[in-house]
Scaffold this motif. Structure first.
Motif, PDB file in Angstrom:
ATOM      1  N   THR A  52      50.032  27.006  31.400  1.00  0.00           N
ATOM      2  CA  THR A  52      51.337  27.320  31.041  1.00  0.00           C
ATOM      3  C   THR A  52      51.929  26.723  29.707  1.00  0.00           C
ATOM      4  OG1 THR A  52      52.240  25.099  32.136  1.00  0.00           O
ATOM      5  CG2 THR A  52      52.123  27.390  33.435  1.00  0.00           C
ATOM      6  N   ASP A  53      51.387  25.617  29.282  1.00  0.00           N
ATOM      7  CA  ASP A  53      51.680  25.153  28.056  1.00  0.00           C
ATOM      8  C   ASP A  53      50.857  25.217  26.786  1.00  0.00           C
ATOM      9  OD1 ASP A  53      53.673  23.795  29.703  1.00  0.00           O
ATOM     10  OD2 ASP A  53      52.887  22.023  29.958  1.00  0.00           O
ATOM     11  N   SER A  54      49.911  25.718  26.966  1.00  0.00           N
ATOM     12  CA  SER A  54      48.926  25.619  25.894  1.00  0.00           C
ATOM     13  C   SER A  54      48.142  27.211  25.594  1.00  0.00           C
ATOM     14  CB  SER A  54      47.732  24.831  26.251  1.00  0.00           C
ATOM     15  OG  SER A  54      48.180  23.590  26.241  1.00  0.00           O
ATOM     16  N   ARG A  55      48.845  28.440  26.274  1.00  0.00           N
ATOM     17  CA  ARG A  55      48.340  29.788  26.167  1.00  0.00           C
ATOM     18  C   ARG A  55      49.666  30.451  25.382  1.00  0.00           C
ATOM     19  NH1 ARG A  55      44.847  26.771  27.807  1.00  0.00           N
ATOM     20  NH2 ARG A  55      43.030  27.504  28.969  1.00  0.00           N
ATOM     21  N   TRP A  56      49.164  31.490  24.587  1.00  0.00           N
ATOM     22  CA  TRP A  56      50.417  32.200  24.018  1.00  0.00           C
ATOM     23  C   TRP A  56      50.848  33.411  25.116  1.00  0.00           C
ATOM     24  CZ3 TRP A  56      45.353  31.576  22.680  1.00  0.00           C
ATOM     25  CH2 TRP A  56      44.230  32.424  22.683  1.00  0.00           C
ATOM     26  N   ASP A  57      51.690  34.148  25.057  1.00  0.00           N
ATOM     27  CA  ASP A  57      52.166  34.940  25.695  1.00  0.00           C
ATOM     28  C   ASP A  57      51.404  36.208  25.946  1.00  0.00           C
ATOM     29  OD1 ASP A  57      54.606  33.241  25.470  1.00  0.00           O
ATOM     30  OD2 ASP A  57      55.861  34.719  24.740  1.00  0.00           O
ATOM     31  N   SER A  58      50.643  36.636  25.219  1.00  0.00           N
ATOM     32  CA  SER A  58      49.898  37.812  25.451  1.00  0.00           C
ATOM     33  C   SER A  58      48.518  37.428  26.011  1.00  0.00           C
ATOM     34  CB  SER A  58      49.746  38.501  24.272  1.00  0.00           C
ATOM     35  OG  SER A  58      49.155  38.022  23.214  1.00  0.00           O
ATOM     36  N   PHE A  59      48.198  36.308  26.254  1.00  0.00           N
ATOM     37  CA  PHE A  59      46.951  35.645  26.703  1.00  0.00           C
ATOM     38  C   PHE A  59      46.398  36.219  27.880  1.00  0.00           C
ATOM     39  CE2 PHE A  59      44.389  32.882  29.434  1.00  0.00           C
ATOM     40  CZ  PHE A  59      43.516  32.341  28.544  1.00  0.00           C
ATOM     41  N   THR A  60      45.058  36.516  27.854  1.00  0.00           N
ATOM     42  CA  THR A  60      44.398  37.170  28.919  1.00  0.00           C
ATOM     43  C   THR A  60      43.170  36.373  29.187  1.00  0.00           C
ATOM     44  OG1 THR A  60      43.159  38.953  27.958  1.00  0.00           O
ATOM     45  CG2 THR A  60      45.465  39.391  28.936  1.00  0.00           C
ATOM     46  N   LEU A  61      42.513  36.222  30.300  1.00  0.00           N
ATOM     47  CA  LEU A  61      41.175  35.815  30.522  1.00  0.00           C
ATOM     48  C   LEU A  61      40.219  36.574  29.650  1.00  0.00           C
ATOM     49  CD1 LEU A  61      40.791  34.691  34.216  1.00  0.00           C
ATOM     50  CD2 LEU A  61      41.088  33.303  32.264  1.00  0.00           C
ATOM     51  N   VAL A  62      39.001  36.142  29.219  1.00  0.00           N
ATOM     52  CA  VAL A  62      38.050  36.765  28.590  1.00  0.00           C
ATOM     53  C   VAL A  62      37.101  36.936  29.606  1.00  0.00           C
ATOM     54  CG1 VAL A  62      38.579  36.180  26.166  1.00  0.00           C
ATOM     55  CG2 VAL A  62      36.921  35.033  27.398  1.00  0.00           C
ATOM     56  N   THR A  63      37.084  36.412  30.637  1.00  0.00           N
ATOM     57  CA  THR A  63      35.946  36.578  31.940  1.00  0.00           C
ATOM     58  C   THR A  63      36.370  37.425  32.750  1.00  0.00           C
ATOM     59  OG1 THR A  63      36.809  34.571  32.835  1.00  0.00           O
ATOM     60  CG2 THR A  63      34.750  34.391  31.357  1.00  0.00           C
ATOM     61  N   PRO A  64      35.609  38.275  33.455  1.00  0.00           N
ATOM     62  CA  PRO A  64      36.177  39.052  34.503  1.00  0.00           C
ATOM     63  C   PRO A  64      36.982  38.350  35.618  1.00  0.00           C
ATOM     64  CG  PRO A  64      34.171  40.001  33.906  1.00  0.00           C
ATOM     65  CD  PRO A  64      34.285  38.570  33.341  1.00  0.00           C
ATOM     66  N   ASN A  65      37.882  38.979  36.413  1.00  0.00           N
ATOM     67  CA  ASN A  65      38.532  38.299  37.313  1.00  0.00           C
ATOM     68  C   ASN A  65      37.745  37.822  38.524  1.00  0.00           C
ATOM     69  OD1 ASN A  65      40.957  38.455  36.319  1.00  0.00           O
ATOM     70  ND2 ASN A  65      41.550  40.608  37.128  1.00  0.00           N
ATOM     71  N   TRP A  66      36.518  38.580  38.675  1.00  0.00           N
ATOM     72  CA  TRP A  66      35.592  38.204  39.838  1.00  0.00           C
ATOM     73  C   TRP A  66      35.029  37.152  39.567  1.00  0.00           C
ATOM     74  CZ3 TRP A  66      30.631  37.423  38.875  1.00  0.00           C
ATOM     75  CH2 TRP A  66      29.853  37.721  37.908  1.00  0.00           C
ATOM     76  N   GLN A  67      35.010  36.416  38.507  1.00  0.00           N
ATOM     77  CA  GLN A  67      34.362  35.276  38.174  1.00  0.00           C
ATOM     78  C   GLN A  67      35.249  33.965  38.417  1.00  0.00           C
ATOM     79  OE1 GLN A  67      32.213  34.600  34.187  1.00  0.00           O
ATOM     80  NE2 GLN A  67      31.195  36.635  34.460  1.00  0.00           N
ATOM     81  N   CYS A  68      36.477  34.334  38.797  1.00  0.00           N
ATOM     82  CA  CYS A  68      37.334  33.042  39.111  1.00  0.00           C
ATOM     83  C   CYS A  68      37.038  32.671  40.599  1.00  0.00           C
ATOM     84  CB  CYS A  68      38.867  33.656  39.176  1.00  0.00           C
ATOM     85  SG  CYS A  68      39.247  34.072  37.311  1.00  0.00           S
ATOM     86  N   TYR A  75      39.168  34.565  43.668  1.00  0.00           N
ATOM     87  CA  TYR A  75      40.040  35.782  43.357  1.00  0.00           C
ATOM     88  C   TYR A  75      39.636  36.786  44.257  1.00  0.00           C
ATOM     89  CZ  TYR A  75      41.967  39.876  40.832  1.00  0.00           C
ATOM     90  OH  TYR A  75      42.660  40.842  40.862  1.00  0.00           O
ATOM     91  N   ASP A  76      40.679  37.419  44.956  1.00  0.00           N
ATOM     92  CA  ASP A  76      40.786  38.556  45.910  1.00  0.00           C
ATOM     93  C   ASP A  76      41.724  39.777  45.659  1.00  0.00           C
ATOM     94  OD1 ASP A  76      43.014  37.172  46.744  1.00  0.00           O
ATOM     95  OD2 ASP A  76      42.290  36.856  48.669  1.00  0.00           O
ATOM     96  N   GLY A  77      42.152  39.613  44.518  1.00  0.00           N
ATOM     97  CA  GLY A  77      42.878  40.800  43.956  1.00  0.00           C
ATOM     98  C   GLY A  77      42.442  42.277  44.082  1.00  0.00           C
ATOM     99  N   PRO A  78      43.283  42.902  43.342  1.00  0.00           N
ATOM    100  CA  PRO A  78      42.697  44.551  43.596  1.00  0.00           C
ATOM    101  C   PRO A  78      41.995  44.881  42.277  1.00  0.00           C
ATOM    102  CG  PRO A  78      45.194  44.193  42.778  1.00  0.00           C
ATOM    103  CD  PRO A  78      44.633  42.963  43.110  1.00  0.00           C
ATOM    104  N   ASP A  79      41.850  43.887  41.156  1.00  0.00           N
ATOM    105  CA  ASP A  79      41.172  44.240  40.025  1.00  0.00           C
ATOM    106  C   ASP A  79      39.952  43.349  39.525  1.00  0.00           C
ATOM    107  OD1 ASP A  79      40.609  45.677  37.622  1.00  0.00           O
ATOM    108  OD2 ASP A  79      42.317  44.949  36.407  1.00  0.00           O
ATOM    109  N   PRO A  80      39.032  43.220  40.436  1.00  0.00           N
ATOM    110  CA  PRO A  80      37.915  42.204  40.142  1.00  0.00           C
ATOM    111  C   PRO A  80      37.369  42.365  38.636  1.00  0.00           C
ATOM    112  CG  PRO A  80      37.246  43.840  41.662  1.00  0.00           C
ATOM    113  CD  PRO A  80      38.671  44.244  41.677  1.00  0.00           C
TER     114      PRO A  80
END
Length: 432
Positions: A52-68, A75-80
């Motif tokens: 929350t404190d060290s990432r910019w507003d448009s930040f996204t992960l660079v690793t696919p969600n399935w690696q979480c 991760y069990d969401g709709p976009d692995p």
């Protein structure tokens, strides 16, 4: 060493103290909770503050969600195959503690760690109720390896009218005063912040470092999915060329923004971004660069191509049905390596420093550190019995510093804790 508490000492004691409540600390707590080990997790701020404190507003992960993946939680969401935004990562990580109830104390910083006479450790803490002391038979330091942002010693000599801030403090383009921006560093943070400013229509000057680049997708799949299937994230650091020197490597720049894409600095330059080599020095409104731009771009592209060639060989060897290979061709090349930049003349009103971090373990008064201030360990296990590290980049594998690898590292460290358990020293009996 710190003396063992006296007979009248009511010092709090735990079998294990985990310092740091990020994903590494929580993963350790999950394993300890499962194994029924008494422990406490000490977090200087809040459990999700790094996100929350060290990432910019448009930040996204660079690793696919399935690696979480964390122990007992994935991760069990709709976009692995997508890439979570900062807010989505915070929400996902915040849901983890509720699944097992870790004994966390937020806003409790460990200000000193020492060995204790007779075995174990003494931790001095600063919490909401002031300073305190506790003891533990084992300590797992899970504070990561990125503590102090690196800023050149000569930075204060620059024109004070130019705003300077760290990448961890950057949030969005409108945060900066109107005008051009100099971004220093082209690792993951620097490259993505430069892109964020560029897409917002700001004039960007980028001092390019030696970070390599990687394709977002190749031959029909995300490149990081290919690399995972190829076993690169599971290969121990000692097995990589150069061995432990791999821990000094900079991660490849790429982005998960807008569904994920390459970051091509040459394309940015063709679209108006100004590129330079390594920033060498500066005073007042003048900054100087080394003539390294051409070599840096060529080296980054060669890494990009090399990874794709490795995927080609893997596809052929395994007989995988995949789209045909392709080849990257540079879209821009510098006519020369710029040597200087006049900040005032070019309207540069801000500098964003994104050249990395140093580890800061000055609070750890235990002799387990190399000359560079980093802990010496083998897969998180130090030479001091009972002291462990977790959550460091390349702790054991390339995946160690990512959600993907922290579970295996936590399992190993906790197995070392439980395997060396003895009758806990505990605190002495209290005399009423």
């Amino acid at each position: 060493m710190t003396p063992y508490p006296s007979q009248h000492d009511e010092t709090e004691h735990h079998e294990v103290a985990v310092v740091g409540g990020g994903q590494a600390g929580l993963s350790t707590s999950w394993c300890l909770t499962r194994d029924g080990v008494d422990h406490v997790v000490l977090e200087a701020r809040t459990l999700t503050h790094e996100w929350t404190d060290s990432r910019w507003d448009s930040f996204t992960l660079v690793t696919p969600n399935w690696q979480c993946r964390l122990p007992g939680y994935a991760y069990d969401g709709p976009d692995p195959d997508g890439f979570m935004t900062r807010e989505e990562v915070v929400a996902w990580l915040a849901g983890y503690p509720a699944t097992f109830g870790p004994p966390v104390r937020e806003h409790t910083a460990v200000t000193r760690l020492t060995e204790r006479d007779g075995g174990g450790f003494v931790l001095t803490t600063q919490g909401p109720d002031g300073p305190a002391t506790m003891t533990a038979d084992h300590v797992v330091i899970a504070t990561g390896g990125y503590h102090l942002p690196i800023v050149p010693a000569w930075a204060p000599a620059l024109d004070p009218a130019v705003t300077q801030l760290q990448s961890a403090d950057y949030r969005h383009p409108d945060q900066l005063p109107a005008g051009a921006v100099l971004v220093v560093g082209s690792g993951q943070s620097g490259a993505q912040i430069a892109e964020d400013l560029h897409l917002a229509g700001r004039r960007v000057h980028l001092a390019v470092g030696d970070a390599p680049r990687v394709a977002r997708r190749y031959r029909g799949r995300d490149v990081m999915t290919w690399l995972c299937d190829m076993g690169l994230y599971d290969t121990p650091v000692a097995s990589y060329p150069g061995g432990l020197a791999a821990r000094e490597k900079t991660n490849h720049y790429v982005t998960g923004r807008d569904g994920g894409r390459d970051i091509d600095l040459r394309a940015f330059a063709a679209d108006g971004m100004r590129l330079y080599g390594l920033l060498e020095g500066g005073e007042d409104s003048q900054v100087r660069f080394r003539p390294t731009l051409t070599a840096a771009l060529d080296a980054a592209d060669e890494t990009y191509r090399s990874i794709n060639r490795d995927i080609d060989r893997f596809v052929e060897r395994e007989g995988i049905d995949a789209p045909p290979p392709s080849s990257y061709e540079p879209v821009w090349a510098p006519a020369e390596d710029p040597a200087t930049l006049d900040l005032v003349a070019e309207g540069v009103t801000s500098i964003v420093w994104a050249i990395g971090y140093r580890a800061d373990y000055r609070w750890v008064d235990v002799g387990v550190f190399a000359g560079n201030g980093r802990p010496t360990h083998t897969r998180g296990v130090t030479s001091v019995p009972g002291l462990f590290f977790l959550g460091l980049p390349w702790l054991h594998t390339w995946g160690s510093g990512r959600f993907l690898g922290v579970a295996e590292d936590a399992e190993h460290v906790v197995s070392c804790v439980t395997g060396s358990r003895r009758a806990p020293l505990g605190a002495p009996a209290r005399v009423g």
